[in-house]
Scaffold this active site. Sequence first.
Site, PDB file in Angstrom:
ATOM      1  N   TRP A  31       0.850  -1.203   0.000  1.00 15.57           N
ATOM      2  CA  TRP A  31       0.000   0.000   0.000  1.00 15.57           C
ATOM      3  C   TRP A  31       0.876   1.240   0.000  1.00 15.57           C
ATOM      4  O   TRP A  31       1.878   1.291   0.711  1.00 15.57           O
ATOM      5  CB  TRP A  31      -0.908   0.022   1.230  1.00 15.57           C
ATOM      6  CG  TRP A  31      -2.299  -0.484   0.967  1.00 15.57           C
ATOM      7  CD1 TRP A  31      -2.669  -1.789   0.840  1.00 15.57           C
ATOM      8  CD2 TRP A  31      -3.495   0.303   0.816  1.00 15.57           C
ATOM      9  NE1 TRP A  31      -4.011  -1.873   0.616  1.00 15.57           N
ATOM     10  CE2 TRP A  31      -4.557  -0.606   0.596  1.00 15.57           C
ATOM     11  CE3 TRP A  31      -3.770   1.659   0.847  1.00 15.57           C
ATOM     12  CZ2 TRP A  31      -5.873  -0.190   0.416  1.00 15.57           C
ATOM     13  CZ3 TRP A  31      -5.083   2.081   0.664  1.00 15.57           C
ATOM     14  CH2 TRP A  31      -6.108   1.160   0.444  1.00 15.57           C
ATOM     15  N   SER A  65      -0.367  -2.676   5.413  1.00 15.57           N
ATOM     16  CA  SER A  65       0.336  -2.509   6.691  1.00 15.57           C
ATOM     17  C   SER A  65      -0.154  -3.487   7.755  1.00 15.57           C
ATOM     18  O   SER A  65       0.627  -3.924   8.605  1.00 15.57           O
ATOM     19  CB  SER A  65       0.166  -1.072   7.194  1.00 15.57           C
ATOM     20  OG  SER A  65       0.919  -0.208   6.382  1.00 15.57           O
ATOM     21  N   GLU A  67      -0.844  -6.478   7.445  1.00 12.68           N
ATOM     22  CA  GLU A  67      -0.160  -7.777   7.262  1.00 12.68           C
ATOM     23  C   GLU A  67       1.302  -7.726   7.703  1.00 12.68           C
ATOM     24  O   GLU A  67       1.991  -8.758   7.725  1.00 12.68           O
ATOM     25  CB  GLU A  67      -0.255  -8.226   5.799  1.00 12.68           C
ATOM     26  CG  GLU A  67      -1.633  -8.723   5.382  1.00 12.68           C
ATOM     27  CD  GLU A  67      -2.667  -7.609   5.256  1.00 12.68           C
ATOM     28  OE1 GLU A  67      -2.345  -6.560   4.670  1.00 12.68           O
ATOM     29  OE2 GLU A  67      -3.795  -7.792   5.789  1.00 12.68           O
ATOM     30  N   CYS A  89       2.945   2.463   5.237  1.00 15.23           N
ATOM     31  CA  CYS A  89       2.500   3.861   5.212  1.00 15.23           C
ATOM     32  C   CYS A  89       0.980   3.882   5.215  1.00 15.23           C
ATOM     33  O   CYS A  89       0.348   3.305   4.320  1.00 15.23           O
ATOM     34  CB  CYS A  89       3.040   4.542   3.962  1.00 15.23           C
ATOM     35  SG  CYS A  89       2.380   6.193   3.717  1.00 15.23           S
ATOM     36  N   VAL A  90       0.416   4.491   6.229  1.00 17.24           N
ATOM     37  CA  VAL A  90      -1.047   4.620   6.304  1.00 17.24           C
ATOM     38  C   VAL A  90      -1.387   6.103   6.240  1.00 17.24           C
ATOM     39  O   VAL A  90      -0.888   6.897   7.039  1.00 17.24           O
ATOM     40  CB  VAL A  90      -1.611   3.994   7.594  1.00 17.24           C
ATOM     41  CG1 VAL A  90      -3.125   3.824   7.470  1.00 17.24           C
ATOM     42  CG2 VAL A  90      -0.963   2.649   7.889  1.00 17.24           C
ATOM     43  N   ASP A  94     -11.065   8.814   4.046  1.00 15.54           N
ATOM     44  CA  ASP A  94     -12.421   9.119   4.505  1.00 15.54           C
ATOM     45  C   ASP A  94     -13.020   7.979   5.312  1.00 15.54           C
ATOM     46  O   ASP A  94     -14.148   8.077   5.776  1.00 15.54           O
ATOM     47  CB  ASP A  94     -13.328   9.395   3.294  1.00 15.54           C
ATOM     48  CG  ASP A  94     -12.919  10.672   2.601  1.00 15.54           C
ATOM     49  OD1 ASP A  94     -12.361  11.544   3.297  1.00 15.54           O
ATOM     50  OD2 ASP A  94     -13.143  10.779   1.387  1.00 15.54           O
ATOM     51  N   THR A  95     -12.297   6.900   5.448  1.00 21.93           N
ATOM     52  CA  THR A  95     -12.862   5.745   6.142  1.00 21.93           C
ATOM     53  C   THR A  95     -12.229   5.600   7.528  1.00 21.93           C
ATOM     54  O   THR A  95     -11.128   6.093   7.768  1.00 21.93           O
ATOM     55  CB  THR A  95     -12.588   4.437   5.360  1.00 21.93           C
ATOM     56  OG1 THR A  95     -11.213   4.119   5.529  1.00 21.93           O
ATOM     57  CG2 THR A  95     -12.924   4.575   3.902  1.00 21.93           C
ATOM     58  N   HIS A  97     -10.924   3.126   8.510  1.00 26.91           N
ATOM     59  CA  HIS A  97      -9.829   2.168   8.388  1.00 26.91           C
ATOM     60  C   HIS A  97      -8.522   2.726   8.947  1.00 26.91           C
ATOM     61  O   HIS A  97      -7.726   2.000   9.507  1.00 26.91           O
ATOM     62  CB  HIS A  97      -9.611   1.807   6.906  1.00 26.91           C
ATOM     63  CG  HIS A  97     -10.331   0.582   6.477  1.00 26.91           C
ATOM     64  ND1 HIS A  97     -11.617   0.611   6.008  1.00 26.91           N
ATOM     65  CD2 HIS A  97      -9.949  -0.706   6.455  1.00 26.91           C
ATOM     66  CE1 HIS A  97     -11.989  -0.618   5.712  1.00 26.91           C
ATOM     67  NE2 HIS A  97     -10.994  -1.441   5.986  1.00 26.91           N
ATOM     68  N   TYR A 122       9.835  -0.366  14.168  1.00 28.22           N
ATOM     69  CA  TYR A 122       8.567   0.234  13.737  1.00 28.22           C
ATOM     70  C   TYR A 122       8.801   1.250  12.614  1.00 28.22           C
ATOM     71  O   TYR A 122       9.192   2.390  12.862  1.00 28.22           O
ATOM     72  CB  TYR A 122       7.938   0.909  14.954  1.00 28.22           C
ATOM     73  CG  TYR A 122       6.571   1.500  14.761  1.00 28.22           C
ATOM     74  CD1 TYR A 122       5.442   0.692  14.744  1.00 28.22           C
ATOM     75  CD2 TYR A 122       6.400   2.875  14.639  1.00 28.22           C
ATOM     76  CE1 TYR A 122       4.183   1.245  14.603  1.00 28.22           C
ATOM     77  CE2 TYR A 122       5.142   3.436  14.501  1.00 28.22           C
ATOM     78  CZ  TYR A 122       4.041   2.606  14.474  1.00 28.22           C
ATOM     79  OH  TYR A 122       2.792   3.149  14.338  1.00 28.22           O
TER      80      TYR A 122
HETATM   81  C1  DLZ Z   1      -7.680  -1.135   3.670  1.00 28.37           C
HETATM   82  C2  DLZ Z   1      -6.525  -0.212   3.768  1.00 28.37           C
HETATM   83  C3  DLZ Z   1      -6.712   1.189   3.774  1.00 28.37           C
HETATM   84  C4  DLZ Z   1      -8.059   1.829   3.670  1.00 28.37           C
HETATM   85  N1  DLZ Z   1      -5.660   2.028   3.836  1.00 28.37           N
HETATM   86  C5  DLZ Z   1      -4.405   1.519   3.938  1.00 28.37           C
HETATM   87  C6  DLZ Z   1      -3.294   2.389   4.015  1.00 28.37           C
HETATM   88  O1  DLZ Z   1      -3.361   3.621   3.971  1.00 28.37           O
HETATM   89  N2  DLZ Z   1      -2.062   1.810   4.155  1.00 28.37           N
HETATM   90  C7  DLZ Z   1      -1.876   0.450   4.204  1.00 28.37           C
HETATM   91  O2  DLZ Z   1      -0.718   0.000   4.344  1.00 28.37           O
HETATM   92  N3  DLZ Z   1      -2.928  -0.381   4.097  1.00 28.37           N
HETATM   93  C8  DLZ Z   1      -4.169   0.097   3.956  1.00 28.37           C
HETATM   94  N4  DLZ Z   1      -5.240  -0.736   3.842  1.00 28.37           N
HETATM   95  C9  DLZ Z   1      -4.996  -2.207   3.747  1.00 28.37           C
HETATM   96  C10 DLZ Z   1      -4.823  -2.912   5.100  1.00 28.37           C
HETATM   97  O3  DLZ Z   1      -3.557  -2.667   5.671  1.00 28.37           O
HETATM   98  C11 DLZ Z   1      -4.953  -4.436   4.904  1.00 28.37           C
HETATM   99  O4  DLZ Z   1      -4.086  -4.847   3.884  1.00 28.37           O
HETATM  100  C12 DLZ Z   1      -6.360  -4.866   4.530  1.00 28.37           C
HETATM  101  O5  DLZ Z   1      -7.294  -4.356   5.468  1.00 28.37           O
HETATM  102  C13 DLZ Z   1      -6.485  -6.407   4.479  1.00 28.37           C
HETATM  103  O6  DLZ Z   1      -6.150  -6.970   5.744  1.00 28.37           O
END
Ligand code: DLZ
Length: 166
Positions: A31, A65, A67, A89-90, A94-95, A97, A122
Amino acid sequence: MATKNHNLSHYDIQSVPDASNMRFGIVVSEWNENITAALLHGAVETLQKHGTHLDNIDIRTVPGSFELIYGAAQMARSEQVDAVIAIGCVIRGDTPHFDYICAGTTQGLAELNTHGKVPVIYGLITTENMQQAEDRAGGIHGNKGDECAITAIKMVDFACRYKKKL
Ligand code: DLZ
């Protein structure tokens, strides 16, 4: 997280142990690949700068992330590496999540440090937007991958002091 006065790529080179006999696992989330690839690049380059051979850096990808927890746990249990660097990186969207993934991943990686055999570093960037992530992936705040590599080397050195003597 970088602050105004702290660049993630700045460190005291004298304080870093020699890493030529160290083995590292790096687990990287797909991601936001533009960011995680830059973090990975920084981490590998910094490990090599301190003596780690490329053959001793095991790099694996996971879908997201969340996983990273499973990936890091497998590497940590393998006894094939002395430390694991988890890179992801997250970016807030808008969710809800964002909050769940940040909290879940952070908690999971933290638990590995309590129960696992090797240090887990980390390398998760959590930001409001893409610009903030870019600033920490080789931009104005340096590269979090560099910081993770230095932390990993120092933690392997730390762990060596507590290994059972054969
Ligand atoms: C679902 C999701 C979302 C909305 N955003 C991110 C993100 O910004 N960065 C990231 O690494 N992963 C994101 N994921 C995926 C989740 O980490 C995960 O892969 C899924 O929920 C499946 O378990």
